[in-house]
Design an enzyme around this catalytic site. Structure first.
Site, PDB file in Angstrom:
ATOM      1  N   ASP A 154       0.883  -1.165   0.000  1.00  0.00           N
ATOM      2  CA  ASP A 154       0.000   0.000   0.000  1.00  0.00           C
ATOM      3  C   ASP A 154       0.916   1.209   0.000  1.00  0.00           C
ATOM      4  O   ASP A 154       1.604   1.482   0.996  1.00  0.00           O
ATOM      5  CB  ASP A 154      -0.893  -0.013   1.245  1.00  0.00           C
ATOM      6  CG  ASP A 154      -1.896   1.134   1.257  1.00  0.00           C
ATOM      7  OD1 ASP A 154      -1.645   2.166   0.596  1.00  0.00           O
ATOM      8  OD2 ASP A 154      -2.934   1.025   1.941  1.00  0.00           O
ATOM      9  N   TYR A 180      -9.826  15.827  -9.210  1.00  0.00           N
ATOM     10  CA  TYR A 180      -9.192  15.083 -10.304  1.00  0.00           C
ATOM     11  C   TYR A 180      -8.210  15.984 -11.051  1.00  0.00           C
ATOM     12  O   TYR A 180      -7.088  15.584 -11.384  1.00  0.00           O
ATOM     13  CB  TYR A 180     -10.260  14.546 -11.257  1.00  0.00           C
ATOM     14  CG  TYR A 180      -9.741  13.589 -12.300  1.00  0.00           C
ATOM     15  CD1 TYR A 180      -9.764  12.219 -12.078  1.00  0.00           C
ATOM     16  CD2 TYR A 180      -9.239  14.045 -13.514  1.00  0.00           C
ATOM     17  CE1 TYR A 180      -9.286  11.324 -13.031  1.00  0.00           C
ATOM     18  CE2 TYR A 180      -8.763  13.165 -14.476  1.00  0.00           C
ATOM     19  CZ  TYR A 180      -8.789  11.811 -14.229  1.00  0.00           C
ATOM     20  OH  TYR A 180      -8.304  10.940 -15.178  1.00  0.00           O
TER      21      TYR A 180
END
Length: 302
Positions: A72, A172
């Protein structure tokens, strides 16, 4: 083109562009560490079938050596341990590809900041920006021990395109613009060590998730053009993979240091093609796609 003896880390190689890049580096002979959260025994929040073990097996079956490591990249201790393992097993790192993303289920199309889910938006930024910085922090010291290293920051959209096109939402937009700038900034630090940093965008990527969204497979993807004609400019993940492999094998790659590149643009220079022999260059056609009324991210979504 050969990358025999070279060691690569593709961070975020479970699927999509990361998988395509890992496979093509393997096809050129590299040893490739492929990382991600999804393994055969443990899924991530994506709840997708693709795994890092599958990616590693594809790397090996194409001529390289694939090594899957569950990581991760938001957990700094995980990344530190990964790099320590690469140092212990290989003693070098020649290529670092930062393709960590994870935001497909977090962004909302064409939503201003006050309408967008705040928690999702902030997590998107962490997944799309923090992970890249954490990985660079731990991996680049190993890479710069030998001159000639290559850092590839994978994003969506060239710096030129993103500079004056709004990318879906503030979250984004910021994530994708930031990665272009990040590669430029790393270039300033890496040049003194004989290393090269670039940002790289695929075009309209026929990822596993994109094919599924269009209700097609890679074998019959052209059927989707009946409803969305512009899908004809799409490309496989292996196309951007060949762009990375070409950069890594180019002894003069330092000429690209700090630049924002695209798979289609590099294909025109290096001469590689997609799996079907085509040479798509999606970003050349983005304005036409937009003028035709497609969503702002239609030609760049990955």
């Amino acid at each position: 083109m050969t990358l025999q003896g070279k060691v690569a880390l593709v961070a975020g190689a479970t699927r999509g562009a990361g998988r395509g890049i890992a496979v093509e580096l393997g096809a050129a002979g590299a040893t490739v560490y492929v990382t991600g959260r999804t393994t055969r025994s443990q899924q991530s929040d994506y709840a997708r079938p693709e795994t890092i073990e599958e990616t590693a097996e594809l790397v090996s079956s194409h001529g390289g050596k694939g090594i899957a490591v569950q990581v991760d990249h938001m957990v700094t201790d995980d990344v530190r341990s990964l790099v320590e393992r690469i140092r212990a097993e290989q003693g070098r790192l020649d290529i670092l590809v930062n393709d960590v993303w994870g935001g497909e289920k977090l962004f909302e199309w064409n939503k201003p900041v006050w309408d967008h889910n705040l928690e999702n938006g902030l997590r998107l930024l962490r997944l799309g920006i923090d992970t890249h910085l954490i990985t660079a922090h731990h991996a680049l010291p190993l890479m710069i021990e030998r001159p000639g290293g290559l850092l590839v920051e994978v994003t969506d959209g060239t710096a030129e395109y993103n500079a004056d096109h709004y990318r879906l939402s503030p979250f984004y937009d910021l994530a994708k613009v930031a990665v272009n700038r990040m590669a430029w900034a790393h270039a300033k630090d890496l040049a003194a060590h004989g290393a090269t940093s670039v940002s790289l965008t695929p075009g309209w990527l026929r990822s596993e998730m994109m094919l599924e969204a269009f209700g097609v497979t890679e074998d019959n993807w052209r059927d989707a053009t009946a409803n969305v004609p512009h899908f004809v400019i799409s490309e496989t993940p292996r196309f951007v993979g060949r762009a990375v492999a070409s950069l890594a094998a180019d002894p003069d790659r330092a000429r690209w240091n700090g630049q924002s590149l695209s798979s289609g643009g590099l294909a025109q220079i290096y001469g590689f093609t997609d799996l079907d022999g085509s040479r798509p260059d999606a970003w050349r056609y983005v304005p036409e796609v937009l003028d035709a009324g497609k969503p702002a991210d239609a030609a760049g979504y990955r």
